[in-house]
Design a protein around this motif. Structure first.
Motif, PDB file in Angstrom:
ATOM      1  N   HIS A  27       7.165  10.609   3.440  1.00  0.00           N
ATOM      2  CA  HIS A  27       8.000  10.071   2.363  1.00  0.00           C
ATOM      3  C   HIS A  27       8.910  11.137   1.732  1.00  0.00           C
ATOM      4  O   HIS A  27      10.015  10.815   1.276  1.00  0.00           O
ATOM      5  N   GLN A  63      11.669   4.262   7.316  1.00  0.00           N
ATOM      6  CA  GLN A  63      10.378   3.700   6.906  1.00  0.00           C
ATOM      7  C   GLN A  63       9.737   2.928   8.066  1.00  0.00           C
ATOM      8  O   GLN A  63       8.512   2.861   8.166  1.00  0.00           O
ATOM      9  N   ARG A  67       6.099   3.447   9.685  1.00  0.00           N
ATOM     10  CA  ARG A  67       5.162   2.333   9.868  1.00  0.00           C
ATOM     11  C   ARG A  67       4.778   2.076  11.319  1.00  0.00           C
ATOM     12  O   ARG A  67       3.650   1.739  11.620  1.00  0.00           O
ATOM     13  N   ASN A  77      -3.725   5.615   3.592  1.00  0.00           N
ATOM     14  CA  ASN A  77      -3.113   4.321   3.900  1.00  0.00           C
ATOM     15  C   ASN A  77      -1.912   4.543   4.814  1.00  0.00           C
ATOM     16  O   ASN A  77      -1.297   5.610   4.780  1.00  0.00           O
ATOM     17  N   GLU A  79       1.099   3.805   5.010  1.00  0.00           N
ATOM     18  CA  GLU A  79       2.426   4.187   4.541  1.00  0.00           C
ATOM     19  C   GLU A  79       2.503   5.678   4.212  1.00  0.00           C
ATOM     20  O   GLU A  79       3.580   6.216   4.020  1.00  0.00           O
ATOM     21  N   SER A  80       1.351   6.325   4.096  1.00  0.00           N
ATOM     22  CA  SER A  80       1.331   7.776   3.859  1.00  0.00           C
ATOM     23  C   SER A  80       1.089   8.564   5.141  1.00  0.00           C
ATOM     24  O   SER A  80       1.034   9.792   5.117  1.00  0.00           O
TER      25      SER A  80
ATOM     26  N   GLU B  33       6.945   4.867  -1.489  1.00  0.00           N
ATOM     27  CA  GLU B  33       6.161   5.097  -0.281  1.00  0.00           C
ATOM     28  C   GLU B  33       5.295   3.876   0.028  1.00  0.00           C
ATOM     29  O   GLU B  33       5.194   3.438   1.165  1.00  0.00           O
ATOM     30  N   ASN B  34       4.674   3.334  -1.009  1.00  0.00           N
ATOM     31  CA  ASN B  34       3.812   2.172  -0.835  1.00  0.00           C
ATOM     32  C   ASN B  34       4.065   1.232  -2.009  1.00  0.00           C
ATOM     33  O   ASN B  34       3.588   1.465  -3.118  1.00  0.00           O
ATOM     34  N   GLU B  37       1.057  -0.479  -3.889  1.00  0.00           N
ATOM     35  CA  GLU B  37       0.314   0.439  -4.740  1.00  0.00           C
ATOM     36  C   GLU B  37       1.128   0.820  -5.968  1.00  0.00           C
ATOM     37  O   GLU B  37       0.615   0.825  -7.086  1.00  0.00           O
TER      38      GLU B  37
END
Lengths: 181, 127
Positions: A27, A63, A67, A77, A79-80, B33-34, B37
């Motif tokens: 990110h 992104q 993913r 998670n 997305e990280s 990022e999420n 969350e």
């Protein structure tokens, strides 16, 4: 090797490439590169509409690499996760082009190919309806986001998006996607 | 209820939720990022707020986003779904969709949301 990098840079410049990245994406890269890209276009007095279109495709594309890339180091998670992929932004003939690439599994390839084939048949109005439809539907666990990012890219692109799958081995393909603004 | 104030970052908006003025704002950029969350605390607050809200109370929700990604678009839809249901139950909530006159995409996305809701009113405010 050391004497080949200048040629490498010249090659990129000839192709109109203003940014190219191959490696681990997280990110921080999304935020950092996205900001530089927007500042650069602002300095060049690119209209807000065009610069936001380019930025929007850039964000969805990068992104998506995070993913979907099959090369990843999992974190708490998805997305990280630190995911490996490629991202290129360039300008040629007064058009911006954005190219993304990453490895996908054969199973992902089938799904992705079908989805992108389906998008390719749609006009802007159909894409809008499909976007709304998918936004309403709960994302399925495979897509991690209902494919909204790809529909968004297709909506913002001034030409139909191009995509390609190159076979690496029996389990995986290299997926490349190109959008134009 | 207490106010909720979350500062903006490069990829997430400033959030200002005020239960005394009933003027709430989401301002800036949204491509966290999420997104699930990031917006969890926001939705917890909104759910609790709607539960305590009087029908006669006028509520304004300002959306002042310059850019939001597709995941955030889903978040906005979830928010408007909640408001639309609340309006159907008699609450008085309106969305002020604030956009820059040079930002066609934001106006377009606002209009697309507005056409999907029967009970929730959208006001378009150009800056």
């Amino acid at each position: 090797m050391i004497d080949s990098y200048y040629k490498f840079q010249q090659h990129l410049e000839r192709e109109g490439i203003m940014f190219s990245f191959v490696g681990p994406v997280s990110h921080n890269v999304v935020e950092g590169v996205g900001t530089v890209l927007r500042n650069k276009m602002e300095l060049e007095e690119v209209s807000m509409n065009v610069s936001l279109k380019v930025f929007s495709i850039f964000i969805e594309q990068i992104q998506n690499v995070i993913r979907y890339s099959a090369d990843r180091i999992p974190q708490d998670n998805f997305e990280s996760d630190i995911s490996f992929g490629m991202l290129i932004v360039g300008e040629k003939n007064k058009q911006y082009f954005l190219i993304g690439g990453n490895r996908v599994t054969s199973e992902q390839k089938e799904r992705l190919n079908d989805f992108l084939d389906k998008l390719a048949t749609m006009n802007k109005d159909e894409l809008k309806q499909f976007y709304k439809e998918r936004r309403k539907a709960q994302p399925d666990e495979h897509s991690k986001g209902a494919g909204l990012g790809f529909i968004e890219m297709a909506r913002k692109s001034s030409e139909p998006i191009k995509y390609n799958f190159e076979k690496i081995d029996n389990e995986s393909y290299y997926f490349t996607i190109e959008t134009v603004v | 209820m207490t106010k909720l104030h979350i500062k903006a970052t490069k990829s997430s908006p400033e959030i200002l939720l005020d239960p005394t003025t009933h003027q709430h704002t989401l301002k800036g950029e949204s491509y966290p990022e999420n997104s699930l969350e990031f917006y969890r605390e926001f939705f917890d607050w909104i759910d609790a707020y709607i539960d305590t809200l009087e029908d006669t109370q006028e509520v304004i929700f300002n959306i002042e986003l310059i850019y939001f990604n597709s995941s955030s678009s889903k978040v906005l839809m979830d928010l408007f779904d909640i408001f639309d249901d609340a309006c159907e139950d008699g609450k008085n909530i309106a969305v002020n969709w604030v956009y820059n006159e040079d930002n066609d995409a934001i106006l377009e996305y606002g209009e697309e949301f507005a056409e999907d809701y029967e009970n929730l009113k959208f006001n378009f405010v150009v800056i």
